[in-house]
Design a protein around this motif. Structure first.
Motif, PDB file in Angstrom:
ATOM      1  N   ALA A 214      -6.856  -2.774  -2.067  1.00 30.41           N
ATOM      2  CA  ALA A 214      -7.459  -3.065  -3.369  1.00 30.41           C
ATOM      3  C   ALA A 214      -7.383  -1.821  -4.246  1.00 30.41           C
ATOM      4  O   ALA A 214      -7.648  -0.707  -3.789  1.00 30.41           O
ATOM      5  CB  ALA A 214      -8.909  -3.514  -3.191  1.00 30.41           C
ATOM      6  N   GLY A 215      -6.976  -2.015  -5.494  1.00 27.45           N
ATOM      7  CA  GLY A 215      -6.806  -0.899  -6.417  1.00 27.45           C
ATOM      8  C   GLY A 215      -5.366  -0.465  -6.566  1.00 27.45           C
ATOM      9  O   GLY A 215      -5.015   0.229  -7.528  1.00 27.45           O
TER      10      GLY A 215
ATOM     11  N   GLU B 216      -6.996  -6.619  -6.883  1.00 27.55           N
ATOM     12  CA  GLU B 216      -8.456  -6.500  -6.958  1.00 27.55           C
ATOM     13  C   GLU B 216      -9.121  -6.793  -5.612  1.00 27.55           C
ATOM     14  O   GLU B 216     -10.133  -6.201  -5.279  1.00 27.55           O
ATOM     15  CB  GLU B 216      -9.000  -7.476  -8.015  1.00 27.55           C
ATOM     16  N   LYS B 217      -8.509  -7.715  -4.852  1.00 24.17           N
ATOM     17  CA  LYS B 217      -9.133  -8.159  -3.599  1.00 24.17           C
ATOM     18  C   LYS B 217      -8.082  -8.816  -2.722  1.00 24.17           C
ATOM     19  O   LYS B 217      -7.130  -9.429  -3.225  1.00 24.17           O
ATOM     20  CB  LYS B 217     -10.251  -9.164  -3.929  1.00 24.17           C
ATOM     21  N   ILE B 218      -8.231  -8.674  -1.403  1.00 25.99           N
ATOM     22  CA  ILE B 218      -7.308  -9.296  -0.441  1.00 25.99           C
ATOM     23  C   ILE B 218      -8.131 -10.180   0.501  1.00 25.99           C
ATOM     24  O   ILE B 218      -9.131  -9.722   1.061  1.00 25.99           O
ATOM     25  CB  ILE B 218      -6.553  -8.226   0.383  1.00 25.99           C
ATOM     26  N   GLU B 219      -7.726 -11.446   0.638  1.00 22.96           N
ATOM     27  CA  GLU B 219      -8.447 -12.390   1.491  1.00 22.96           C
ATOM     28  C   GLU B 219      -7.497 -13.103   2.450  1.00 22.96           C
ATOM     29  O   GLU B 219      -6.323 -13.291   2.145  1.00 22.96           O
ATOM     30  CB  GLU B 219      -9.140 -13.474   0.645  1.00 22.96           C
ATOM     31  N   GLN B 220      -8.039 -13.498   3.592  1.00 27.26           N
ATOM     32  CA  GLN B 220      -7.278 -14.292   4.570  1.00 27.26           C
ATOM     33  C   GLN B 220      -8.086 -15.532   4.922  1.00 27.26           C
ATOM     34  O   GLN B 220      -9.296 -15.439   5.173  1.00 27.26           O
ATOM     35  CB  GLN B 220      -6.999 -13.470   5.823  1.00 27.26           C
TER      36      GLN B 220
ATOM     37  N   VAL C 100      -2.672 -15.138   3.719  1.00 27.30           N
ATOM     38  CA  VAL C 100      -3.258 -14.030   2.969  1.00 27.30           C
ATOM     39  C   VAL C 100      -2.988 -14.234   1.479  1.00 27.30           C
ATOM     40  O   VAL C 100      -1.866 -14.495   1.063  1.00 27.30           O
ATOM     41  CB  VAL C 100      -2.662 -12.669   3.419  1.00 27.30           C
ATOM     42  N   ARG C 101      -4.056 -14.117   0.692  1.00 25.87           N
ATOM     43  CA  ARG C 101      -3.935 -14.249  -0.755  1.00 25.87           C
ATOM     44  C   ARG C 101      -4.563 -13.026  -1.416  1.00 25.87           C
ATOM     45  O   ARG C 101      -5.487 -12.412  -0.868  1.00 25.87           O
ATOM     46  CB  ARG C 101      -4.608 -15.542  -1.258  1.00 25.87           C
ATOM     47  N   VAL C 102      -4.032 -12.688  -2.583  1.00 24.64           N
ATOM     48  CA  VAL C 102      -4.551 -11.520  -3.301  1.00 24.64           C
ATOM     49  C   VAL C 102      -5.043 -11.948  -4.679  1.00 24.64           C
ATOM     50  O   VAL C 102      -4.405 -12.752  -5.363  1.00 24.64           O
ATOM     51  CB  VAL C 102      -3.467 -10.420  -3.454  1.00 24.64           C
ATOM     52  N   ARG C 103      -6.200 -11.420  -5.039  1.00 21.21           N
ATOM     53  CA  ARG C 103      -6.682 -11.583  -6.407  1.00 21.21           C
ATOM     54  C   ARG C 103      -6.143 -10.410  -7.199  1.00 21.21           C
ATOM     55  O   ARG C 103      -6.314  -9.253  -6.801  1.00 21.21           O
ATOM     56  CB  ARG C 103      -8.210 -11.609  -6.454  1.00 21.21           C
TER      57      ARG C 103
ATOM     58  N   MET D  46     -10.012  -8.654   3.596  1.00 16.90           N
ATOM     59  CA  MET D  46      -9.135  -7.745   4.335  1.00 16.90           C
ATOM     60  C   MET D  46      -9.107  -6.400   3.615  1.00 16.90           C
ATOM     61  O   MET D  46      -9.121  -6.340   2.381  1.00 16.90           O
ATOM     62  CB  MET D  46      -7.723  -8.318   4.418  1.00 16.90           C
ATOM     63  N   ASP D  47      -9.085  -5.334   4.395  1.00 14.34           N
ATOM     64  CA  ASP D  47      -9.022  -3.996   3.803  1.00 14.34           C
ATOM     65  C   ASP D  47      -7.631  -3.683   3.280  1.00 14.34           C
ATOM     66  O   ASP D  47      -7.467  -2.912   2.337  1.00 14.34           O
ATOM     67  CB  ASP D  47      -9.431  -2.932   4.834  1.00 14.34           C
ATOM     68  N   SER D  48      -6.616  -4.276   3.918  1.00  9.90           N
ATOM     69  CA  SER D  48      -5.242  -3.950   3.530  1.00  9.90           C
ATOM     70  C   SER D  48      -4.305  -5.080   3.939  1.00  9.90           C
ATOM     71  O   SER D  48      -4.681  -5.984   4.685  1.00  9.90           O
ATOM     72  CB  SER D  48      -4.794  -2.642   4.194  1.00  9.90           C
ATOM     73  N   TYR D  49      -3.072  -4.988   3.405  1.00 10.54           N
ATOM     74  CA  TYR D  49      -2.033  -5.951   3.741  1.00 10.54           C
ATOM     75  C   TYR D  49      -0.716  -5.202   3.794  1.00 10.54           C
ATOM     76  O   TYR D  49      -0.411  -4.390   2.903  1.00 10.54           O
ATOM     77  CB  TYR D  49      -1.969  -7.059   2.670  1.00 10.54           C
ATOM     78  N   THR D  50       0.075  -5.435   4.834  1.00  3.75           N
ATOM     79  CA  THR D  50       1.385  -4.796   4.954  1.00  3.75           C
ATOM     80  C   THR D  50       2.445  -5.722   4.374  1.00  3.75           C
ATOM     81  O   THR D  50       2.560  -6.879   4.788  1.00  3.75           O
ATOM     82  CB  THR D  50       1.721  -4.479   6.425  1.00  3.75           C
ATOM     83  N   ILE D  51       3.184  -5.209   3.380  1.00  2.34           N
ATOM     84  CA  ILE D  51       4.191  -6.019   2.704  1.00  2.34           C
ATOM     85  C   ILE D  51       5.241  -6.485   3.712  1.00  2.34           C
ATOM     86  O   ILE D  51       5.758  -5.691   4.505  1.00  2.34           O
ATOM     87  CB  ILE D  51       4.863  -5.212   1.574  1.00  2.34           C
ATOM     88  N   ARG D  52       5.542  -7.754   3.669  1.00  5.72           N
ATOM     89  CA  ARG D  52       6.466  -8.369   4.628  1.00  5.72           C
ATOM     90  C   ARG D  52       7.816  -7.638   4.632  1.00  5.72           C
ATOM     91  O   ARG D  52       8.401  -7.374   3.587  1.00  5.72           O
ATOM     92  CB  ARG D  52       6.672  -9.838   4.254  1.00  5.72           C
ATOM     93  N   GLY D  53       8.276  -7.289   5.824  1.00  5.72           N
ATOM     94  CA  GLY D  53       9.575  -6.642   5.982  1.00  5.72           C
ATOM     95  C   GLY D  53       9.576  -5.156   5.688  1.00  5.72           C
ATOM     96  O   GLY D  53      10.630  -4.529   5.656  1.00  5.72           O
TER      97      GLY D  53
END
Length: 209
Positions: free
Chosen positions: A25-26, A46-50, A56-59, A11-18
């Motif tokens: 990344a970065g 470092e990385k966002i995956e779904q 959704v999990r983030v490294r 995933m290019d991005s993730y919107t924080i819940r709420g």
């Protein structure tokens, strides 16, 4: 493009819940600890995956606070100081509470106003051994301690070294009222005939090492 395991996509991005805050990344983020009495953890994404279930999990690469390091917090560590560790992890994106900014030490000392989201980093930290990079930094004052941006220091007009008020027999209140300061070594030098110069804002990077 980075490879992902079957059933996962980058995933290019993730919107924080709420919130409407977008993490990429970065970016540096605040992550909710399991013990809610503790301050949030700080990490660099470092990385966002779904996965195929939509989770959704983030490294992340963790920043450590001084008290979380093997050596513990020391006198010269600032309240907003962090160490960039070699400790990587994968966390649920739902544990991200907000975004923050981890400045270089030099840029942090130039901030006019430090916000709750502002931190700084001047060391990298090896979590397994407790080793720091760099292993030497500039030191100041009679006590030969690295600069803590939370502490007031005064600069001698003669030698240009910086001193903690307590180390030269002054209170913080007395130091704040000073227009000019000459250390004891320079004040005993009869050859010093320099005109007074105003204090710079804070120590630079040219101190003793």
């Amino acid at each position: 493009m980075a490879k992902t395991r079957p059933g996962k996509k980058d995933m290019d991005s993730y919107t924080i819940r709420g919130t409407n805050k977008v993490v990429k990344a970065g970016d540096c983020v605040l992550m909710r600890p399991s013990d809610t009495s503790k301050p949030p953890y700080v990490a660099r994404v470092e990385k966002i995956e779904q996965d195929n279930r939509g989770n959704v999990r983030v490294r992340v690469r963790w920043y450590y606070r001084p008290e979380e390091s093997l050596g513990g917090r020391r006198q010269f560590h600032g309240a907003k100081e962090l160490f960039l560790s070699d400790h990587f992890d994968v966390q649920s994106a739902h544990t991200i509470e907000g975004k923050c900014i981890v400045h270089s030490f030099k840029n942090y000392t130039k901030l006019e106003n430090v916000g709750s989201e502002d931190y700084y980093c001047r060391f990298e930290y090896k979590a397994a051994t407790g080793a720091f990079t760099p292993d030497r930094v500039a030191v100041y004052c009679k006590c030969e301690m690295p600069y803590n941006p939370d502490d007031l220091m005064v600069q001698c007009e003669g030698c240009k070294d910086w001193y903690h008020p307590a180390c030269v027999g002054m209170t913080i209140e007395e130091a704040k009222k000073l227009d000019h300061f000459v250390c004891s070594e320079c004040s005993s030098d009869d050859d010093m005939k320099k005109p007074p110069t105003p204090f710079p804002a804070s120590p630079g990077s040219d101190g003793k090492v």
